[in-house]
Design a protein around this motif. Structure first.
Motif, PDB file in Angstrom:
ATOM      1  N   LEU A  15      -8.401  -1.310  -1.521  1.00 53.85           N
ATOM      2  CA  LEU A  15      -7.303  -1.781  -2.228  1.00 53.85           C
ATOM      3  C   LEU A  15      -7.655  -2.963  -3.182  1.00 53.85           C
ATOM      4  O   LEU A  15      -8.183  -3.898  -2.869  1.00 53.85           O
ATOM      5  CB  LEU A  15      -5.911  -2.350  -1.443  1.00 53.85           C
ATOM      6  CG  LEU A  15      -5.744  -1.027  -0.365  1.00 53.85           C
ATOM      7  CD1 LEU A  15      -5.045  -1.730   0.937  1.00 53.85           C
ATOM      8  CD2 LEU A  15      -4.871  -0.134  -1.055  1.00 53.85           C
ATOM      9  N   GLU A  45      -5.970   2.189  -4.816  1.00 55.57           N
ATOM     10  CA  GLU A  45      -7.037   2.525  -3.814  1.00 55.57           C
ATOM     11  C   GLU A  45      -8.401   3.352  -4.084  1.00 55.57           C
ATOM     12  O   GLU A  45      -8.093   4.195  -4.458  1.00 55.57           O
ATOM     13  CB  GLU A  45      -6.526   3.108  -2.475  1.00 55.57           C
ATOM     14  CG  GLU A  45      -6.926   3.325  -1.220  1.00 55.57           C
ATOM     15  CD  GLU A  45      -6.214   3.948  -0.249  1.00 55.57           C
ATOM     16  OE1 GLU A  45      -6.479   3.567   0.895  1.00 55.57           O
ATOM     17  OE2 GLU A  45      -5.261   4.508  -0.409  1.00 55.57           O
ATOM     18  N   HIS A  98       0.929  -1.043  -0.129  1.00 53.20           N
ATOM     19  CA  HIS A  98      -0.049   0.061   0.205  1.00 53.20           C
ATOM     20  C   HIS A  98       0.886   1.162  -0.015  1.00 53.20           C
ATOM     21  O   HIS A  98       1.574   1.576   1.030  1.00 53.20           O
ATOM     22  CB  HIS A  98      -0.947   0.153   1.459  1.00 53.20           C
ATOM     23  CG  HIS A  98      -1.870   1.055   1.244  1.00 53.20           C
ATOM     24  ND1 HIS A  98      -3.086   1.019   2.244  1.00 53.20           N
ATOM     25  CD2 HIS A  98      -2.028   2.215   0.341  1.00 53.20           C
ATOM     26  CE1 HIS A  98      -3.694   2.006   2.112  1.00 53.20           C
ATOM     27  NE2 HIS A  98      -3.184   3.024   1.284  1.00 53.20           N
TER      28      HIS A  98
END
Length: 292
Positions: A87, A70, A14
């Motif tokens: 995500l 995202e 991420h």
């Protein structure tokens, strides 16, 4: 051939670049990930895949890139609706419905950004929308870009202060175009992607969704939950892990790196290799990329 890292691989799933609201370009991001000792990095800019190609082009030796995004979502099961982030990993970037929804949300972010600037200017705050757009450099416009304008104007000193209640966190908070979270999960799956709910218990960010919603999302195709994240307390991480185990979902850990917009470092939280393997097994859109 899909690259498979060793058992001690460091995996951060991420991160953000200048394609949305990070401060490193995609090329700088992948180089920084390699310098940080990461083996696998996911680029997950908000509602865009614009960073994929430059990240691939600059991929340093030894680093595997997971292409993702995202997605800005909302749950409409309560009033007011609750914002949440999904995500999405390894989806087909040309899936027509998903492409259309991402484009709609990016356009909505620009409309919201311009409206926030209009409110600021009406209150005598001299910030420039054209300058903010230029600062975004074609990336998805977000409130961090407006925060940077407030810093340049000398009104706040940090992004954290800009997001405080006196500024963007409350007084100038406006809703943005989001995607119904159930539709988002279905679209990501239809595009061959793997959907994971980002920081689901981050109460310090604002309202969180009930566990019952996550049960319903799991039935709709949600694959995993992000457990290890800087905005989760130890108790919140434990709660996410227990819920994931109950529902048969995997858990991820990741930095949510934004460059200088945040203090968290690349690789501050990582994902287990066996979870990475599960993501690869479930994906059917695009494959990871490793430098040759």
């Amino acid at each position: 051939m899909t690259p498979h890292p060793g058992p001690a691989a460091r995996i951060d799933l991420h991160t953000h670049s200048t394609a949305s609201d990070g401060t490193l370009t995609p090329a700088e991001l992948v180089r920084a990930a390699a310098d940080a000792g990461l083996d696998v990095l996911a680029i997950t800019d908000h509602d865009t895949t614009a960073g994929w190609a430059p990240a691939v082009a600059a991929l340093p030796p030894g680093l595997t890139l997971i292409r993702g995004a995202e997605i800005s979502c909302r749950w409409y099961g309560t009033e007011p609706a609750v914002a949440l982030h999904l995500l999405a990993y390894l989806f087909d970037p040309d899936h027509p419905e998903l492409v259309a929804e991402l484009a709609r949300m990016r356009a909505g972010r620009e409309v919201r950004g311009e409206r926030i600037v209009e409110l600021l200017r009406a209150d005598g705050v001299e910030v420039s929308w054209p300058e903010i757009l230029a600062g975004a450099a074609g990336g998805t416009v977000g409130r961090p870009h407006i925060a940077q304008a407030l810093i340049r104007a000398g009104l706040v000193t940090t992004t954290v202060e800009a997001f405080g209640s006196a500024w963007l966190g409350e007084r100038y908070r406006l809703p943005k175009e989001d995607l119904d979270v159930f539709r988002a999960v279905r679209l990501v799956r239809a595009a061959g992607g793997v959907p994971v709910l980002a920081h689901p218990r981050a109460s310090r960010r604002g309202p969180i969704v009930p566990d019952g919603l996550i049960v319903e999302l799991a039935a709709a195709g949600l694959a995993g939950l992000e457990a290890d994240h800087e905005d989760h307390s130890p108790a919140e991480r434990a709660h996410v892990r227990a819920l994931a185990a109950e529902l048969g979902l995997f858990v991820t850990g990741s930095s949510d790196f934004h460059g200088t917009h945040k203090t968290v470092r690349l690789g501050a939280f990582t994902t287990a290799v066996e979870v990475y393997e599960r993501i690869l097994a479930e994906a059917g859109g695009v494959t990871p990329v490793a430098s040759t």
